[in-house]
Design a protein around this motif. Structure first.
Motif, PDB file in Angstrom:
ATOM      1  N   GLY A  18       0.808  -1.214   0.000  1.00 47.69           N
ATOM      2  CA  GLY A  18       0.000   0.000   0.000  1.00 47.69           C
ATOM      3  C   GLY A  18       0.839   1.261   0.000  1.00 47.69           C
ATOM      4  O   GLY A  18       0.625   2.170  -0.809  1.00 47.69           O
ATOM      5  N   HIS A  19       1.820   1.335   0.921  1.00 53.39           N
ATOM      6  CA  HIS A  19       2.645   2.554   0.893  1.00 53.39           C
ATOM      7  C   HIS A  19       3.670   2.515  -0.230  1.00 53.39           C
ATOM      8  O   HIS A  19       4.062   3.564  -0.751  1.00 53.39           O
ATOM      9  CB  HIS A  19       3.298   2.870   2.248  1.00 53.39           C
ATOM     10  CG  HIS A  19       3.879   1.739   3.010  1.00 53.39           C
ATOM     11  ND1 HIS A  19       3.216   1.110   4.037  1.00 53.39           N
ATOM     12  CD2 HIS A  19       5.091   1.142   2.930  1.00 53.39           C
ATOM     13  CE1 HIS A  19       3.978   0.166   4.549  1.00 53.39           C
ATOM     14  NE2 HIS A  19       5.133   0.161   3.899  1.00 53.39           N
ATOM     15  N   GLY A  45      -2.210   0.834   4.237  1.00 46.75           N
ATOM     16  CA  GLY A  45      -0.849   1.170   3.874  1.00 46.75           C
ATOM     17  C   GLY A  45      -0.284   2.422   4.497  1.00 46.75           C
ATOM     18  O   GLY A  45       0.894   2.734   4.279  1.00 46.75           O
ATOM     19  N   THR A  70      -4.437   1.811  -2.244  1.00 47.02           N
ATOM     20  CA  THR A  70      -3.620   1.492  -1.079  1.00 47.02           C
ATOM     21  C   THR A  70      -4.515   0.974   0.045  1.00 47.02           C
ATOM     22  O   THR A  70      -5.401   1.683   0.529  1.00 47.02           O
ATOM     23  CB  THR A  70      -2.782   2.702  -0.626  1.00 47.02           C
ATOM     24  OG1 THR A  70      -2.131   2.413   0.623  1.00 47.02           O
ATOM     25  CG2 THR A  70      -3.605   3.963  -0.486  1.00 47.02           C
TER      26      THR A  70
END
Length: 352
Positions: free
Chosen positions: A218-219, A239, A236
């Motif tokens: 996600g990040h 995240g 995301t």
């Protein structure tokens, strides 16, 4: 749900009044300001003004992550297919590619048979979470059905590239010897080169790409999209939240070798960037954030605060509806209803 933002003009007026005359420090929770050439805080009144603030966000990220590589690392991709499996409507290829001199990335490439038959189709980066099976989870090989979004997207007609994240599972590059100050930047560069790989495929539409990921993925999706605007839709799941809110301020989880060790150089309140700026930096592109109420890694209320800060930037572009935040009632997972909504959004965005 996040409340509707104030009209753009009022937000800009409020930001203008709040600015202190002379030099000052940019606020992560007020993106409608930028520093001019003399360091004076100025109001953001236009997209052109925002682009100045956005440039400072990228500079701040690179202070911690290390510099984004340039042409010196853009070697021939030299894609090698190690294995191919027929999965009915698509084929799964286990591949490696050269993201830089002396650096090969293991990945999976999912190709719909309609694409192999000559139809040009859109493509997506499928980025995995922290899992012992690494990128296998994205392609249905890791006994983690919530993470098999690569399979779902391939069945919907997308080409999907699922690269491994450095220092997880079987992918262990010597990032320091390769010149990186963080595993985060190494992953960003591997992903950017993955987009180069997708662009080079004759059956892939190259006007726009997507990126989807859960947790680490996600990040990783957000970071990559900030630096590469070929990504037009970001999904995301679980995240992010503010670094200051993460684990009530215990930021060490972000500072391992595979993340950003240099974060430890800063007091928590002085970290030079945060997700407020990074989500703002995605505007006007589509960003879908799934932030479960029961997530014990990332706080959903912090996500709302981040989105509220970033939304005025989206409003500058007339694109407030492209920043979407949902709060499923579940723990740290990417539940089916959120995945389905994400897939539809990717289809809608990349079919334009």
């Amino acid at each position: 749900m996040i409340r509707d933002s104030l009209p753009r003009l009022l937000l800009i007026l409020v930001a203008s009044v709040a600015l202190v005359a002379g030099a000052g420090e940019l606020e992560r929770t007020n993106l409608l300001q930028y520093a001019d050439g003399q360091g004076r805080l100025m109001p953001v009144r236009s997209v052109k003004d925002w682009e100045k603030r956005r440039a400072s966000v990228l500079d701040a990220m690179q202070k911690v992550m290390g510099p984004l590589p340039g042409k010196e690392k853009r070697c021939a991709l030299d894609v090698k297919v190690e294995e191919e499996i027929d999965r009915g409507s698509y084929v799964l290829r286990k591949i490696t590619y050269s993201s830089e001199p002396n650096g090969r990335v293991p990945a999976y490439l999912l190709i719909p048979k309609t694409a192999l038959a000559g139809k040009k189709v859109p493509a997506v980066l499928g980025l995995h979470q922290t899992h012992r099976a690494g990128n296998k989870v994205v392609v249905g090989l890791g006994d983690s059905p919530d993470d098999a979004y690569g399979v779902a997207l391939a069945e919907r007609g997308f080409v999907v590239l699922a690269p491994a994240y450095p220092l997880l599972a079987d992918y262990n590059p010597d990032s320091k010897q390769l010149g990186y100050q963080s595993g985060t930047m190494k992953a960003i560069w591997d992903n950017i080169r993955g987009l180069d790989l997708l662009s080079a495929l004759p059956f892939v539409k190259t006007n726009a790409f997507g990126a989807i990921g859960h947790s680490l993925g996600g990040h990783n999706s957000v970071y990559t999209a900030v630096f590469d605007d070929r990504i037009k839709v970001v999904v995301t799941s679980c995240g992010l939240d503010s670094y200051r809110d993460y684990m009530d301020g215990n930021i060490k989880g972000w500072t391992s070798t595979r993340y950003m060790p240099k974060l430890l150089d800063y007091p928590l309140e002085k970290i030079p960037f945060d997700f407020h700026e990074m989500i703002g930096a995605l505007a006007p592109r589509t960003c879908f954030i799934s932030a479960p109420i029961g997530d014990t890694n990332f706080k959903w209320k912090s996500v709302d605060a981040i989105a509220a800060t970033a939304r005025p930037v989206y409003e500058l572009y007339g694109a407030s509806d492209r920043l979407i935040v949902k709060h499923p009632d579940c723990p740290h997972r990417f539940p089916p209803e959120m995945r389905e909504e994400a897939y539809r959004l990717i289809e809608q965005t990349l079919s334009q």
